[in-house]
Design a protein around this motif. Structure first.
Motif: not given
Length: 357
Positions: A264-267, A272-281
């Motif tokens: 959220r800080q980056e957004l 306009e930036r696309f920021v997502s999180i990939v969770l491997l568990t």
């Protein structure tokens, strides 16, 4: 930033840093480790009270910053690495040295310290020591190594202040990982370097990232001076991360909360930036906040206008697929079950995730 056109409060401070210079225009120092300590005089403007509450920093969202709307650095001047730092009669100055914690960039440390100095109304002369933090949660291990490499530089800063005839008293305010750097440096000074200067009279550790047993041994070796005060906080993100990497539990939702905060800080900085999180568990959540608490916090954040950050869980082993599906739906992402695809299927999964951009 240009001089403000309306009256704003200003905070003047001295900064000392062993960071490397930044090649980026408009950025003084990077997260790299420098070969020497550089000293500066810095002036920061504080926006008017009608746009900011006490204890809150209005971070600049544009360059140059608007001093009437956000914190702004008005001037930076390099000063000599030798000689007295202050003018005035002998013993007339009391100095407050601030040592920041993990995931803190130089400019963030300057603005945070300016906020503390302004809002507290302290009469101490502010001096910031900024060590080479990477400025991100995932830079925790790099930051640990940087603090270890910065002990000699920090000791030299303290000894220079203590040698200044106009300085009567030195207090230290250290946050998070800065508490480790502070106590370890003082312990080294006490045991190996002929003692801690008498002018260092008090140390405040705010939300310290310290093992209790190690801290106790450090205090025993430091001795009776200076006096220590410890302030604790349950809300410090770096401390939560350090507990994740130290305790060995699987704190899925604590880790996601930290990642969401960073995203959220980056957004906010670049909408306009696309920021997502990939969770491997490959397992269940066994520590920290549970799914219900995480879901509640996410809905509250969304209602409060927080930007949406998609989470893409990739499920392995004994991970709870039902929760992971619910997590993806909550955040607008998608869950992928990698238990049947094996390693060969991961490139296809990441390719599909990139298709959401």
């Amino acid at each position: 930033s240009p001089p403000p056109t309306v009256a704003v409060d200003r905070v003047s401070m001295i900064t000392a840093t062993d960071r490397a210079a930044s090649p980026e225009p408009g950025v003084l120092y990077s997260d790299g480790r420098g070969a020497t300590t550089v000293w500066n005089d810095v002036v920061v403007s504080i926006p008017p009270a009608d746009v900011r509450s006490a204890g809150v920093i209005r971070w600049p969202l544009e360059s140059p910053a608007d001093p009437t709307r956000s914190f702004a650095t008005l001037s930076v001047e390099t000063r000599s690495a030798h000689g007295p730092l202050f003018t005035g009669r002998r013993g007339s100055k009391r100095v407050l040295v601030y040592v920041h914690g993990f995931r803190t960039r130089f400019q963030s440390a300057v603005h945070r310290f300016a906020q503390v100095v302004h809002d507290s109304g302290t009469t101490y002369e502010p001096v910031l020591f900024s060590w080479p933090s990477r400025g991100t949660v995932m830079g925790y291990y790099y930051d640990r190594e940087s603090m270890d490499a910065s002990r000699d530089a920090f000791e030299a800063v303290l000894r220079r202040l203590a040698a200044d005839a106009s300085v009567r008293e030195i207090g230290i305010l250290a946050h998070s990982g800065g508490a480790w750097l502070t106590t370890d440096t003082l312990r080294t000074m006490a045991v190996e370097r002929g003692g801690i200067p008498d002018k260092i009279t008090r140390v405040v550790l705010a939300a310290p990232d310290l093992d209790v047993d190690v801290f106790g041994r450090e205090l025993d070796r430091i001795g009776e001076r200076p006096a220590f005060t410890v302030l604790l906080s349950r809300d410090d993100g770096s401390l939560r991360f350090s507990s994740l990497v130290a305790d060995g539990g699987t704190a899925i939702y604590d880790a996601l909360t930290l990642a969401q905060q960073q995203a959220r800080q980056e957004l906010r900085a670049d909408p306009e930036r696309f920021v997502s999180i990939v969770l491997l568990t490959d397992g269940a959540n066994t520590a920290g906040r549970d799914w219900a608490a995480f879901e509640r916090e996410q809905r509250m954040a969304r209602d409060g206008g927080a930007p949406l950050v998609r989470v893409f869980p990739i499920i392995f082993g004994e991970a709870q697929s039902g929760e992971m599906q619910a997590l993806a739906e909550l955040t607008g992402g998608r869950a992928f079950d990698a238990r049947n695809t094996g390693k060969s299927g991961l490139p296809l999964v990441f390719k599909e995730i990139r298709g959401y951009q």
